[in-house]
Design an enzyme around this catalytic site. Sequence first.
Site, PDB file in Angstrom:
ATOM      1  N   GLU A  38      -4.753  -3.918  -6.456  1.00  0.00           N
ATOM      2  CA  GLU A  38      -5.467  -5.065  -5.923  1.00  0.00           C
ATOM      3  C   GLU A  38      -6.120  -4.610  -4.618  1.00  0.00           C
ATOM      4  O   GLU A  38      -5.430  -4.037  -3.760  1.00  0.00           O
ATOM      5  CB  GLU A  38      -4.478  -6.212  -5.644  1.00  0.00           C
ATOM      6  N   ARG A  67      10.095   0.867  -8.481  1.00  0.00           N
ATOM      7  CA  ARG A  67       9.241   1.045  -7.302  1.00  0.00           C
ATOM      8  C   ARG A  67       9.783   2.160  -6.433  1.00  0.00           C
ATOM      9  O   ARG A  67      10.998   2.333  -6.341  1.00  0.00           O
ATOM     10  CB  ARG A  67       9.274  -0.212  -6.431  1.00  0.00           C
ATOM     11  N   LYS A 101       2.006  -3.925   1.308  1.00  0.00           N
ATOM     12  CA  LYS A 101       0.683  -4.003   1.916  1.00  0.00           C
ATOM     13  C   LYS A 101       0.601  -5.141   2.923  1.00  0.00           C
ATOM     14  O   LYS A 101      -0.067  -5.027   3.946  1.00  0.00           O
ATOM     15  CB  LYS A 101      -0.388  -4.179   0.830  1.00  0.00           C
TER      16      LYS A 101
HETATM   17  P1  ATP Z   1       2.430  -4.149  -2.367  1.00  0.00           P
HETATM   18  O1  ATP Z   1       3.700  -4.855  -2.665  1.00  0.00           O
HETATM   19  O2  ATP Z   1       2.559  -2.985  -1.458  1.00  0.00           O
HETATM   20  O3  ATP Z   1       1.342  -5.077  -1.958  1.00  0.00           O
HETATM   21  P2  ATP Z   1       1.458  -4.231  -5.025  1.00  0.00           P
HETATM   22  O4  ATP Z   1       2.363  -3.971  -6.154  1.00  0.00           O
HETATM   23  O5  ATP Z   1       1.072  -5.629  -4.752  1.00  0.00           O
HETATM   24  O6  ATP Z   1       2.011  -3.501  -3.746  1.00  0.00           O
HETATM   25  P3  ATP Z   1      -0.916  -3.364  -6.310  1.00  0.00           P
HETATM   26  O7  ATP Z   1      -2.225  -3.099  -5.685  1.00  0.00           O
HETATM   27  O8  ATP Z   1      -0.790  -4.541  -7.188  1.00  0.00           O
HETATM   28  O9  ATP Z   1       0.131  -3.416  -5.137  1.00  0.00           O
HETATM   29  O10 ATP Z   1      -0.368  -2.060  -7.039  1.00  0.00           O
HETATM   30  C1  ATP Z   1      -1.074  -1.277  -7.955  1.00  0.00           C
HETATM   31  C2  ATP Z   1      -0.102  -0.529  -8.815  1.00  0.00           C
HETATM   32  O11 ATP Z   1       0.752   0.269  -8.004  1.00  0.00           O
HETATM   33  C3  ATP Z   1       0.785  -1.482  -9.588  1.00  0.00           C
HETATM   34  O12 ATP Z   1       0.898  -1.023 -10.917  1.00  0.00           O
HETATM   35  C4  ATP Z   1       2.094  -1.427  -8.858  1.00  0.00           C
HETATM   36  O13 ATP Z   1       3.147  -1.685  -9.731  1.00  0.00           O
HETATM   37  C5  ATP Z   1       2.107   0.008  -8.304  1.00  0.00           C
HETATM   38  N1  ATP Z   1       2.921   0.087  -7.094  1.00  0.00           N
HETATM   39  C6  ATP Z   1       2.814  -0.646  -5.974  1.00  0.00           C
HETATM   40  N2  ATP Z   1       3.777  -0.353  -5.090  1.00  0.00           N
HETATM   41  C7  ATP Z   1       4.534   0.616  -5.670  1.00  0.00           C
HETATM   42  C8  ATP Z   1       5.699   1.351  -5.272  1.00  0.00           C
HETATM   43  N3  ATP Z   1       6.286   1.145  -4.091  1.00  0.00           N
HETATM   44  N4  ATP Z   1       6.201   2.264  -6.136  1.00  0.00           N
HETATM   45  C9  ATP Z   1       5.611   2.483  -7.315  1.00  0.00           C
HETATM   46  N5  ATP Z   1       4.517   1.831  -7.743  1.00  0.00           N
HETATM   47  C10 ATP Z   1       3.981   0.904  -6.952  1.00  0.00           C
HETATM   48 MG    MG Z   2       0.248  -6.678  -6.497  1.00  0.00          MG
END
Ligand code: ATP
Ligand code: MG
Length: 572
Positions: free
Chosen positions: A37, A262, A272
Site C-alpha cells: 500500500e 511477519r 509504517k
Molecule cells: P505495516 O504494518 O508496516 O503498515 P503492511 O502490511 O500494512 O505493513 P503493506 O504495504 O500492506 O504493509 O505490505 C505489503 C506486503 O508486505 C504485504 O503482503 C505484507 O503482508 C508484507 N509485509 C508487511 N510487513 C511485513 C513484515 N514485517 N514481514 C513480512 N512481510 C511483511
Molecule cells: Mg497493509
Amino acid sequence: MTPSTPTCPSNFIRDIILDDLKTNKFQGRVHTRFPPEPNGYLHIGHAKSICLNFGLAAEFGGKTNLRFDDTNPEKEETEYVDSIMASVRWLGFDWEDRLFYASDYFQQLYDWAVQLVQTGKAYVCDLSAEQIREYRGTLTEPGKASPWRDRSVAENLDLFQRMKAGEFPDGSRTLRAKIDMASKNLNLRDPVMYRILHAEHHRTGDQWCIYPMYDFAHGQSDSIEGITHSICTLEFEDHRPLYDWYVEALGIYHPQQIEFDRLNLTYTLLSKRKLLRLVQEGHVRGWDDPRMPTLAGIRRRGYTPEAIRNFCNAIGVSKTNGILELGLLEHHVREDLNRRAPRVMAVVRPLRVVIDNYPEGQVEEMEAVNNPEDSSMGTRRVPFSRVLYVEQEDFREDPPKDYFRLAPGREVRLRYAYFVTCTGVVKDERGQVVELHCTYDPATRGGNAPDRRKVKSTIHWVSAAHAIDAEVRLYDTLFTRPDPNQTEEGQEFTANLNRNSLEVLTNCKLEASLAGAAVESRYQFERLGYFCVDPDSVAGKLVFNRTAALRDTWAKIEQRARPAGPDARKPT
Ligand code: ATP
Ligand code: MG
C-alpha cells in the site's frame, strides 16, 4: 531478472508450489505479486515478502507483479509509490512490464459489486460505522442482522448507483456482502465492500467517491492478474475465507492465498504508521535516516542488497510470528562487506603524534593491502610522514593490565609502517593529552624487526599533512528496549527512543586515497567498522555513516549455540 542468491532451503510455501506443479493445479504456472500500500516507505519486513515473492517465482521460471494496493486515498501519495519502486529495484528485483495498481481495477470491481447485488449477495446498508461494529457481535456472541439486510435487489441497485454518483455524504451508507451474521469468523459477518469517501485519489483524482475495502479489492486483483500463489502475512489468515468467498461468489479465476510469519526484529519497529510518526514528529531526519528500518534508511546506512537478500533467505518462513535478533541482520551485513569492502585507514577521534627522529619533510609511500579476503583487489600506497594522527583510544597514559596499545615507554607497530615507541606526552592546561612524541626504528619498515623482537599491538594511523577531513556519524539502535512497543503505563513507544542513537564526530582524519569517494561507496575503516559515504557529502567535506562496527556478536552467539545449530528464532 533476479539476482543470484544462495539456494534457498525449502519451506512450506515452496513445498505447496512444488505440489501444485506436480498436480498441475495452475497449468504449471507460478505467478506471484508484491502488493504494497503506498502509504509509507518499505521496511526490512517488506524485504522478506519481496524476496519471497520474487525469489520463489524466479526459482520456478515464473513471474512477479508489482501491484500498488491503493484503495485508501486518504493516506496514499505518489512520493511513496516512487520510493517503493526505487527500493524494490535497489533490492535487485524487476517486475518488467508488470506494474499494476488496484485503482486500475476500480471499474471492474464496481461492476463485480453490481453483480453481487444482482445475485442477492450484497446490499446497501444505512448503519453507521459504529453501529456496524455493535451489530457485528463478538467472538462468543453472534452478530445481529442489519435492518437493511433484506432490501430488494432493485432498491440496492438504485442506492449503490447513487452512492457512486455522489448523492450521499461520507459514512452515510456502505455496500455489504450478505454472508452470515452468525459465522464464527467475524470477517464473514456481512463485511463492508464499499464505503463512501469524497477524497482525491493520487491516481483517479475525483473520479470516484466510493472506494472498495481491502478484502473486496485484493483477491479480485489477484484474480485479474492471474496470480497463482497470493503470499501474504499471517494476520490475513482469518481473511482467507472471505477472499475465497468473493472469488467463488463472482465465479472468477481463483488464486491460492498462503500466509507466512511477519518479520519482527529486536530494537526495531516495523509498522509504517509508527515509522510515519517518527518522521512527522522529527525523532529522525526523514524516512531515509540511517537509523530507520526502511529500505531507504538501511541503504543510506550502507547495507548492501546482497546482505539483505542473504538475510531473508537465511531466516526462511514459518507459520508462527516471532522476534529475530537484530544481530542476525548485522551479521549478514558484516559477512557481505567483509568480502567486498576495501580497507582504508581512518582516525575518527584524532590524537597528534610527532615522530621526533623522522626527517622533517620526508614522505614515504607505504604499501597497504586493499582486502585481505580478496587479493584481486590489490594494494595501494599510503603516505607516511613525521606527523601522524592515531586514535585517542589507542593511547593510555596509565594503561590497565591487558592494554597493549600505546603508553609512555611502550613500543607498538604502526600498520604497514614502522615500530614506534612513545617518548613523551604533551597536555593542555586542563591536563588533557593533546600530542604524543615518539621515536621510530628505521629497521622495522614494513612492520617487522630484524632482531625479531615482538610488539603486542598494531594500530592504524593517518599522515597529518596528507589527511582529508571528514564527518563521521555513529549510530546505535533507535530504541533502548528489545521490544520498543513495551512501555510503562501511560507511555507511548516514543518513550523508548534511544537518546544516544546518533553521535556525530566532526574532526575525523582519513587517508588520502578516500578523496573523491563516491556517495554510497563502502569501506572498512581498519579496526573500526564498515562505513558508507553519505549523500550529505560535499566537495572537500566527506560525510560517512557507520554501517556496522566490526565486532560480530552474532558470530559468537552462533558459535556458542553449536552443535545444536543456529536458531535465531525466539518464540514471542
Ligand atoms: P505495516 O504494518 O508496516 O503498515 P503492511 O502490511 O500494512 O505493513 P503493506 O504495504 O500492506 O504493509 O505490505 C505489503 C506486503 O508486505 C504485504 O503482503 C505484507 O503482508 C508484507 N509485509 C508487511 N510487513 C511485513 C513484515 N514485517 N514481514 C513480512 N512481510 C511483511
Ligand atoms: Mg497493509
